[in-house]
Write a protein that holds these residues in place. Sequence first.
Motif, short mmCIF file in Angstrom:
data_model
loop_
_atom_site.label_atom_id
_atom_site.label_comp_id
_atom_site.label_asym_id
_atom_site.label_seq_id
_atom_site.Cartn_x
_atom_site.Cartn_y
_atom_site.Cartn_z
N ARG A 43 1.60 1.84 -6.90
CA ARG A 43 1.37 1.08 -4.66
C ARG A 43 1.99 2.49 -4.11
O ARG A 43 1.65 2.31 -3.80
CB ARG A 43 1.85 0.17 -4.80
CG ARG A 43 1.04 -0.10 -3.71
CD ARG A 43 0.96 -1.60 -3.16
NE ARG A 43 2.86 -1.79 -2.33
CZ ARG A 43 4.18 -2.32 -3.16
NH1 ARG A 43 3.31 -2.38 -4.21
NH2 ARG A 43 5.17 -2.11 -2.85
N GLU A 44 3.18 2.49 -4.57
CA GLU A 44 4.19 3.52 -4.10
C GLU A 44 4.26 4.68 -3.79
O GLU A 44 3.54 5.54 -3.09
CB GLU A 44 5.77 3.24 -3.98
CG GLU A 44 6.08 2.01 -3.83
CD GLU A 44 7.66 2.15 -3.03
OE1 GLU A 44 8.88 3.35 -3.42
OE2 GLU A 44 8.72 0.81 -4.11
N LEU A 45 3.66 5.14 -5.37
CA LEU A 45 3.29 6.86 -5.20
C LEU A 45 1.84 6.29 -4.59
O LEU A 45 1.14 8.08 -4.20
CB LEU A 45 2.85 6.54 -7.15
CG LEU A 45 3.64 7.20 -7.83
CD1 LEU A 45 3.63 7.39 -9.51
CD2 LEU A 45 4.90 7.96 -7.17
N GLY A 46 0.60 5.91 -4.94
CA GLY A 46 -0.67 5.98 -4.29
C GLY A 46 -0.36 5.91 -2.49
O GLY A 46 -0.77 6.86 -2.51
N GLU A 47 0.17 4.94 -1.79
CA GLU A 47 0.86 5.29 -1.12
C GLU A 47 1.37 6.69 -0.11
O GLU A 47 0.62 7.49 0.54
CB GLU A 47 1.71 4.13 -0.34
CG GLU A 47 1.22 2.85 -0.30
CD GLU A 47 2.42 2.07 0.09
OE1 GLU A 47 3.15 2.30 0.39
OE2 GLU A 47 1.46 0.44 -0.27
N PHE A 48 2.52 7.63 -1.39
CA PHE A 48 3.02 8.66 -1.10
C PHE A 48 1.50 9.59 -1.23
O PHE A 48 1.70 10.46 -0.31
CB PHE A 48 3.94 9.11 -1.88
CG PHE A 48 4.32 10.66 -2.23
CD1 PHE A 48 4.59 10.92 -0.95
CD2 PHE A 48 3.76 11.18 -3.21
CE1 PHE A 48 5.26 13.16 -1.58
CE2 PHE A 48 3.83 12.37 -3.45
CZ PHE A 48 4.59 12.98 -2.34
N GLY A 49 0.99 9.34 -2.06
CA GLY A 49 -0.76 10.40 -2.39
C GLY A 49 -1.48 10.30 -0.58
O GLY A 49 -2.07 11.32 -0.51
N GLN A 50 -1.47 8.78 -0.82
CA GLN A 50 -2.74 9.36 0.67
C GLN A 50 -1.67 9.55 1.65
O GLN A 50 -2.54 10.52 2.25
CB GLN A 50 -3.11 7.55 0.73
CG GLN A 50 -3.62 7.28 1.98
CD GLN A 50 -3.94 5.68 1.79
OE1 GLN A 50 -3.41 4.98 1.23
NE2 GLN A 50 -4.96 5.47 2.84
N LEU A 51 -0.08 9.77 2.30
CA LEU A 51 0.01 10.29 3.26
C LEU A 51 0.29 11.84 2.62
O LEU A 51 -0.21 12.82 3.65
CB LEU A 51 1.70 9.78 3.77
CG LEU A 51 1.80 8.28 4.10
CD1 LEU A 51 2.74 7.87 3.62
CD2 LEU A 51 1.44 8.29 5.32
N GLU A 52 -0.37 12.41 2.02
CA GLU A 52 -0.17 13.75 1.99
C GLU A 52 -1.46 14.20 1.71
O GLU A 52 -0.93 15.26 1.54
CB GLU A 52 0.48 13.84 0.15
CG GLU A 52 2.49 13.51 0.43
CD GLU A 52 2.56 14.52 1.54
OE1 GLU A 52 2.66 15.67 1.72
OE2 GLU A 52 3.83 13.60 1.36
N GLY A 53 -1.96 12.97 1.90
CA GLY A 53 -3.95 13.66 1.62
C GLY A 53 -4.40 14.11 0.57
O GLY A 53 -5.24 14.04 -0.05
N PHE A 54 -3.88 12.97 -0.73
CA PHE A 54 -4.96 13.08 -1.67
C PHE A 54 -5.66 11.96 -1.78
O PHE A 54 -5.44 10.60 -1.06
CB PHE A 54 -3.71 13.39 -3.26
CG PHE A 54 -3.33 14.63 -3.29
CD1 PHE A 54 -3.50 15.10 -3.84
CD2 PHE A 54 -1.92 14.88 -2.41
CE1 PHE A 54 -3.38 16.54 -3.59
CE2 PHE A 54 -1.60 16.21 -2.19
CZ PHE A 54 -1.87 16.99 -3.74
N LEU A 55 -6.74 11.31 -2.87
CA LEU A 55 -6.80 10.51 -3.34
C LEU A 55 -6.38 9.93 -4.71
O LEU A 55 -5.70 11.16 -5.93
CB LEU A 55 -8.52 10.87 -3.31
CG LEU A 55 -9.21 10.01 -4.51
CD1 LEU A 55 -9.12 8.34 -3.08
CD2 LEU A 55 -10.61 10.44 -4.97
N MET A 56 -5.94 8.94 -4.84
CA MET A 56 -4.84 8.87 -5.79
C MET A 56 -5.82 8.30 -7.61
O MET A 56 -6.22 7.38 -6.96
CB MET A 56 -4.05 7.50 -5.43
CG MET A 56 -2.96 7.61 -7.18
SD MET A 56 -1.92 9.05 -6.61
CE MET A 56 -0.45 8.60 -8.13
#
Length: 108
Positions: free
Chosen positions: A29-42
């Motif tokens: 979940r934390e990696l997904g949140e990081f990805g979203q903040l960085e403009g990625f789709l996890m």
Amino acid sequence: MTGYSRPLLLGYARRDLYLSDRHVDDMKRELGEFGQLEGFLMGSVYVEDPETAPQAFEALVAWVNRYEITAVVLPSLRHLALVGDPAEVRARFDRVTGARIVLHEVTP
């Protein structure tokens, strides 16, 4: 409406560095949140089991190459230690895939 879509981000982590499945889920979940903040789709987080290593890493490399993924997120470089020396594995990964490894520390 534009045709813009966010680039896909994959993850990789070692299962044995987490105390429970709940901790693994929290890490994902934390990696997904990081990805979203960085403009990625996890996308998927490949979780390596020490008993079957390096299966998850090899699957990750295949996906990165097949779908031209540009970045993979790890909680730390020590997650690569089941595959070999983390610095060497990172350099080989960069060379073989052209993708970059991004680190995002996740508290266990």
